[in-house]
Enzyme design. Structure first.
Site, PDB file in Angstrom:
ATOM      1  CG  LEU A  48     -14.521  15.626  -0.030  1.00  0.00           C
ATOM      2  CD1 LEU A  48     -15.469  14.723  -0.805  1.00  0.00           C
ATOM      3  CD2 LEU A  48     -14.778  17.093  -0.361  1.00  0.00           C
ATOM      4  CG  MET A  77     -10.139  24.204  -2.343  1.00  0.00           C
ATOM      5  SD  MET A  77      -8.807  25.373  -2.099  1.00  0.00           S
ATOM      6  CE  MET A  77      -8.704  25.409  -0.333  1.00  0.00           C
ATOM      7  CB  SER A 137     -12.257  23.405   9.190  1.00  0.00           C
ATOM      8  OG  SER A 137     -11.096  23.798   8.483  1.00  0.00           O
ATOM      9  CD  GLN A 161     -15.138  30.490  -0.359  1.00  0.00           C
ATOM     10  OE1 GLN A 161     -13.927  30.482  -0.474  1.00  0.00           O
ATOM     11  NE2 GLN A 161     -15.829  29.378  -0.196  1.00  0.00           N
ATOM     12  N   GLY A 204     -20.844  26.869   2.038  1.00  0.00           N
ATOM     13  CA  GLY A 204     -21.029  26.730   3.477  1.00  0.00           C
ATOM     14  C   GLY A 204     -20.948  28.076   4.183  1.00  0.00           C
ATOM     15  CG  HIS A 231     -16.405  19.429   1.814  1.00  0.00           C
ATOM     16  ND1 HIS A 231     -15.369  19.080   2.645  1.00  0.00           N
ATOM     17  CD2 HIS A 231     -16.050  20.613   1.262  1.00  0.00           C
ATOM     18  CE1 HIS A 231     -14.417  19.997   2.587  1.00  0.00           C
ATOM     19  NE2 HIS A 231     -14.806  20.946   1.759  1.00  0.00           N
TER      20      HIS A 231
END
Ligand code: PAF
Length: 297
Positions: free
Chosen positions: A30, A27, A185, A153, A147, A34
């Site tokens: 970064l 999303m 995060s 998720q 991750g 990521h």
């Protein structure tokens, strides 16, 4: 590195790129976590393949009270980071490309999406499962990289990929941490200096319980209590939940067992909600074991 916004441009770029495709869905906003996913995806280049990334702030995974409009957006910087990391193609669709007028299909995963985050964020995993299905189809992903930090998720997507016979392999990459242990995060940037320092307690709490486990403690309740005790000592951190669940099914554990454990938590620091977790035994927190263990049941 090519950047495309439409499905037509995506298809024509994919037709030109060599396979297999390693895909990293994001999303944006970064951070090093990521980039660690991209660094793993680069492995497809050894077999002549290409790395594809997506940046899409998916509105359907945010609840009405959540931070969709405030979610950090940093497209130019993100593209520069992807380019430096070796990404070949980035798909940055606007919302009307992903959800055109008349859109009416959703993907809903059962039990594994209902506890933990699922019980606090109704509809969240339906939004995630739907957009991930679309993005994996669109990018023709051979392998996707997720991750560990968003462990539920991972379990939800793995279940969905198995149940719907999707052709993508999933690799689970260990959480990347700041020097004090705070899991990377995009939401960490909301923290004030005081809050940022306080948030260091999160990984210390997991570590304390991890050490107890390594010394032989197997009672899930004792592990949860250890995490809670360490968290409570930090007044700026408000606990949401602490869970010790079977890492394969995400069912909460109540008896001592030899099942691999997902020790996970959610807290609030000010307005910011933060997640973290580790697998027990601690030796499982590596790519190969995370990939085979998390959500495998
Ligand atoms: O983990 C995320 O960033 C998002 O949930 C994902 C997988 C990109 C879907 O929007």
């Amino acid at each position: 590195m090519e950047v495309v916004e439409t499905i037509e441009a995506l298809n024509s770029a994919l037709d030109r790129l060599p396979k297999p495709f390693g895909v990293v869905l994001t999303m944006g906003a970064l951070h090093a976590g990521h980039i660690a996913l991209v660094e793993q995806a680069i492995e497809v280049k050894a077999s002549g393949g290409s790395v594809i990334s997506t940046i899409f702030v998916n509105p359907t995974q945010f609840g009405p009270q959540e931070d969709l409009s405030a979610y950090p957006r940093a497209l130019e910087g993100d593209l520069a980071r992807f380019k430096a990391a070796g990404v070949d193609l980035v798909f940055t669709p606007p919302p009307n490309v992903m959800y055109p007028a008349g859109f009416q299909t959703t993907v809903e995963v059962g039990e594994v999406s209902q506890g933990l985050e699922g019980s606090r964020r109704p509809g969240h995993f339906k939004g995630v499962a739907t957009v991930v299905t679309k993005l994996l189809n669109l990018t023709r992903a051979d392998t996707t990289y997720f991750g560990q930090k968003d462990a539920q998720q991972v379990a939800v997507i793995k279940r969905m990929v198995r149940d719907l016979n999707m052709r993508t392999n999933i690799a689970v990459i260990p959480t990347v941490r700041e020097s004090d242990g705070l899991a990377m995060s995009s939401r960490n940037r909301y923290l004030s200096d005081y809050q940022r320092r306080a948030a260091g307690v999160i990984s210390r709490a997991l570590k304390a319980a991890g050490e107890m486990y390594e010394q032989g403690e197997r009672l899930p309740k004792a592990l949860r209590l250890t995490v809670q005790r360490v968290l409570i000592a930090e007044p700026l951190v408000e606990m949401d939940y602490v869970s010790a669940a079977d890492a394969r099914t995400l069912q909460e554990l109540h008896e001592a067992s030899d099942a691999p454990i997902l020790l996970s938590l959610a807290v609030r620091v000010g307005q910011t909600r933060l997640l973290d977790n580790c697998l027990l035994p601690l030796s499982l927190n590596n790519r190969a074991d995370l990939t085979t263990t998390l959500g495998a049941g």
